[in-house]
Design an enzyme around this catalytic site. Structure first.
Site, PDB file in Angstrom:
ATOM      1  N   GLY A   1      23.362 -23.823 -48.100  1.00  0.00           N
ATOM      2  CA  GLY A   1      23.684 -22.665 -47.252  1.00  0.00           C
ATOM      3  C   GLY A   1      22.913 -21.462 -47.759  1.00  0.00           C
ATOM      4  O   GLY A   1      21.785 -21.595 -48.237  1.00  0.00           O
TER       5      GLY A   1
ATOM      6  N   ILE B   1      23.450 -19.425 -50.437  1.00  0.00           N
ATOM      7  CA  ILE B   1      23.160 -19.392 -51.877  1.00  0.00           C
ATOM      8  C   ILE B   1      22.299 -20.586 -52.276  1.00  0.00           C
ATOM      9  O   ILE B   1      21.293 -20.435 -52.984  1.00  0.00           O
ATOM     10  CB  ILE B   1      24.477 -19.340 -52.698  1.00  0.00           C
ATOM     11  CG1 ILE B   1      25.249 -18.048 -52.364  1.00  0.00           C
ATOM     12  CG2 ILE B   1      24.183 -19.408 -54.195  1.00  0.00           C
ATOM     13  CD1 ILE B   1      26.676 -17.999 -52.885  1.00  0.00           C
TER      14      ILE B   1
ATOM     15  N   THR C   1      28.255 -23.040 -59.561  1.00  0.00           N
ATOM     16  CA  THR C   1      28.692 -21.652 -59.331  1.00  0.00           C
ATOM     17  C   THR C   1      29.468 -21.580 -58.015  1.00  0.00           C
ATOM     18  O   THR C   1      29.576 -20.514 -57.416  1.00  0.00           O
ATOM     19  CB  THR C   1      27.484 -20.673 -59.270  1.00  0.00           C
ATOM     20  OG1 THR C   1      26.574 -21.122 -58.260  1.00  0.00           O
ATOM     21  CG2 THR C   1      26.776 -20.553 -60.600  1.00  0.00           C
TER      22      THR C   1
ATOM     23  N   ARG D   1      32.985 -23.492 -56.565  1.00  0.00           N
ATOM     24  CA  ARG D   1      34.406 -23.348 -56.868  1.00  0.00           C
ATOM     25  C   ARG D   1      34.783 -24.476 -57.839  1.00  0.00           C
ATOM     26  O   ARG D   1      34.297 -25.611 -57.704  1.00  0.00           O
ATOM     27  CB  ARG D   1      35.268 -23.462 -55.609  1.00  0.00           C
ATOM     28  CG  ARG D   1      35.264 -22.223 -54.723  1.00  0.00           C
ATOM     29  CD  ARG D   1      36.045 -21.045 -55.330  1.00  0.00           C
ATOM     30  NE  ARG D   1      36.074 -19.891 -54.451  1.00  0.00           N
ATOM     31  CZ  ARG D   1      35.227 -18.853 -54.507  1.00  0.00           C
ATOM     32  NH1 ARG D   1      34.274 -18.819 -55.434  1.00  0.00           N
ATOM     33  NH2 ARG D   1      35.337 -17.837 -53.676  1.00  0.00           N
TER      34      ARG D   1
ATOM     35  N   GLU E   1      41.729 -22.000 -62.619  1.00  0.00           N
ATOM     36  CA  GLU E   1      41.474 -20.676 -63.211  1.00  0.00           C
ATOM     37  C   GLU E   1      42.767 -19.899 -63.387  1.00  0.00           C
ATOM     38  O   GLU E   1      43.633 -19.997 -62.520  1.00  0.00           O
ATOM     39  CB  GLU E   1      40.498 -19.897 -62.324  1.00  0.00           C
ATOM     40  CG  GLU E   1      39.127 -20.542 -62.353  1.00  0.00           C
ATOM     41  CD  GLU E   1      38.062 -19.771 -61.585  1.00  0.00           C
ATOM     42  OE1 GLU E   1      38.306 -18.605 -61.214  1.00  0.00           O
ATOM     43  OE2 GLU E   1      36.984 -20.337 -61.379  1.00  0.00           O
TER      44      GLU E   1
ATOM     45  N   HIS F   1      33.600 -16.826 -64.190  1.00  0.00           N
ATOM     46  CA  HIS F   1      33.556 -16.504 -62.758  1.00  0.00           C
ATOM     47  C   HIS F   1      32.910 -15.126 -62.520  1.00  0.00           C
ATOM     48  O   HIS F   1      33.508 -14.248 -61.896  1.00  0.00           O
ATOM     49  CB  HIS F   1      34.962 -16.570 -62.138  1.00  0.00           C
ATOM     50  CG  HIS F   1      34.925 -16.894 -60.671  1.00  0.00           C
ATOM     51  ND1 HIS F   1      35.914 -17.571 -60.018  1.00  0.00           N
ATOM     52  CD2 HIS F   1      33.986 -16.611 -59.720  1.00  0.00           C
ATOM     53  CE1 HIS F   1      35.600 -17.691 -58.728  1.00  0.00           C
ATOM     54  NE2 HIS F   1      34.416 -17.120 -58.535  1.00  0.00           N
TER      55      HIS F   1
END
Ligand code: NAD
Length: 323
Positions: free
Chosen positions: A158, A160, A240, A242, A271, A289
């Site tokens: 996509g 990124i 990077t 999830r 997290e 993160h």
């Protein structure tokens, strides 16, 4: 005067934009994540017209109901929106928006920083030097791996993912392979990139695998013990996207046993908890993160979240409405 609630202090650019638009802005006075009950109590008391939220806020039907009928929009200051039950918001007539695009360059840079750092053993070398272990140049000291002209496998091409692929192809002459549920033939032509019909094929061929898919039921544990075994023992995994996209226990096990060479991850399965086994390993880099955390980008994210609110409250469709 319309009222906006912000669940935690954000860059001033966002807060100021909302104030300039003539809204009364209330910010959670404590610089921490609000518990669900606390958020609900703020919403019930405040009767806000809009709420600016963060990826650490878990937003479900109870929260949207507490927001009340006057509330038009929850604007998430993130591109990922796996923290929001969008269908529950829709059910009570609340719009949800995110902040795509403004963080693409920054996250792609962070991804590349991680890729270079794990291959060149940067974090390990830094720890080594600080521990007083450096006693002079050695021919065999901390040998890493080159990135140039290797094969990069992208999962999720996509915004990124394609920017990372751009840096790889243009900056490092890397061969780019990718798997995505949608094929992008224009991209393939421009960057001599090759499409693979399944994630497994990318995993088998790549020297570096970088993950850029959203967190969805279909991408949960996309990388598990079985798929880690498909990777080359010399390969590196970068994440990077999830945390729950990777089975973190399986990753720790694979890194310990040398199933893959190394990993560099910015996001974690539960997290802020980090799998304790990962903390013991030298062949993994862990960043907290922060892939979008530059001054410039966080300001742009805050401004874009504010813009989504301003348009929604003006009765227009916010630019980044999640449908
Ligand atoms: P995007 O929507 O532009 O790209 C996601 C791509 O993944 C799309 O091309 C989509 O077709 C593809 N995809 C969806 N499901 C797939 C599947 N099952 N298998 C393969 N491909 C699939 O999103 P983006 O702006 O590039 O962001 C990607 C993700 O990065 C976000 O969803 C977010 O979770 C994460 N992110 C993390 C940080 C961070 O701080 N670490 C910052 C920004 C974004």
């Amino acid at each position: 005067m319309p009222k906006v609630f912000i669940t935690r202090k954000i860059p001033e650019a966002g807060t100021e934009k909302l104030k300039k638009a003539g809204y009364e802005v209330e910010v959670n006075p404590e610089d921490r994540v609000l518990k669900k009950e606390e958020l609900i109590s703020f919403l019930k008391r405040g009767k806000y017209d809009a709420v600016l939220v963060l990826l650490t806020d878990k937003l479900d039907a109870e929260v949207f109901e507490a927001a009340g009928k006057q509330c038009k929009i929850f604007a998430n200051m993130a591109v990922g929106f796996d923290n929001v039950e969008v269908a529950a918001a829709k059910k009570v007539g609340i719009m949800v928006a995110n902040t795509p695009g403004v963080l693409t360059d920054t996250v792609a840079e962070h991804t590349f920083a991680l890729m270079l750092a794990i291959a060149h053993r940067i974090a390990e070398g830094d720890r080594f030097s600080r521990a007083g272990k450096y006693h002079g140049w050695e021919p065999m000291l901390l040998l890493g791996a080159d990135v140039s002209r290797k094969t990069l496998g992208i999962l999720g091409l996509g915004r990124i993912g394609s920017r990372v692929a751009h840096h790889a192809a243009r900056g490092f002459d890397m061969k780019v392979l990718y798997y995505d549920v949608k094929r992008n033939e224009d991209f393939e032509k421009e960057f001599s990139a090759q499409y693979r019909l399944a994630a497994e094929e990318v995993l088998r061929e790549a020297d570096f695998v970088s993950i850029h898919v959203p967190l969805l039921p279909s991408t949960h544990h996309l990388i598990d013990a079985k798929r880690l075994k498909m990777m080359k023992p010399t390969a590196y995994l970068i994440n990077t996207s999830r945390g729950p996209v990777i089975d973190e226990k399986a990753l720790a096990e694979a890194l310990k046993k040398g199933v893959i060479k190394g990993a560099a991850i910015d996001v974690f399965e539960n997290e802020p908890r980090i799998e304790p086994e990962l903390l013991k390993l030298e062949n993994v880099i862990l960043t907290p993160h922060i892939a979008s955390a530059t001054q410039e980008t966080r300001a742009k994210m805050a401004e874009l979240a504010a813009e989504n609110i301003i348009l929604a409250l003006a009765g227009q469709t916010p630019p980044n409405l999640i449908k």
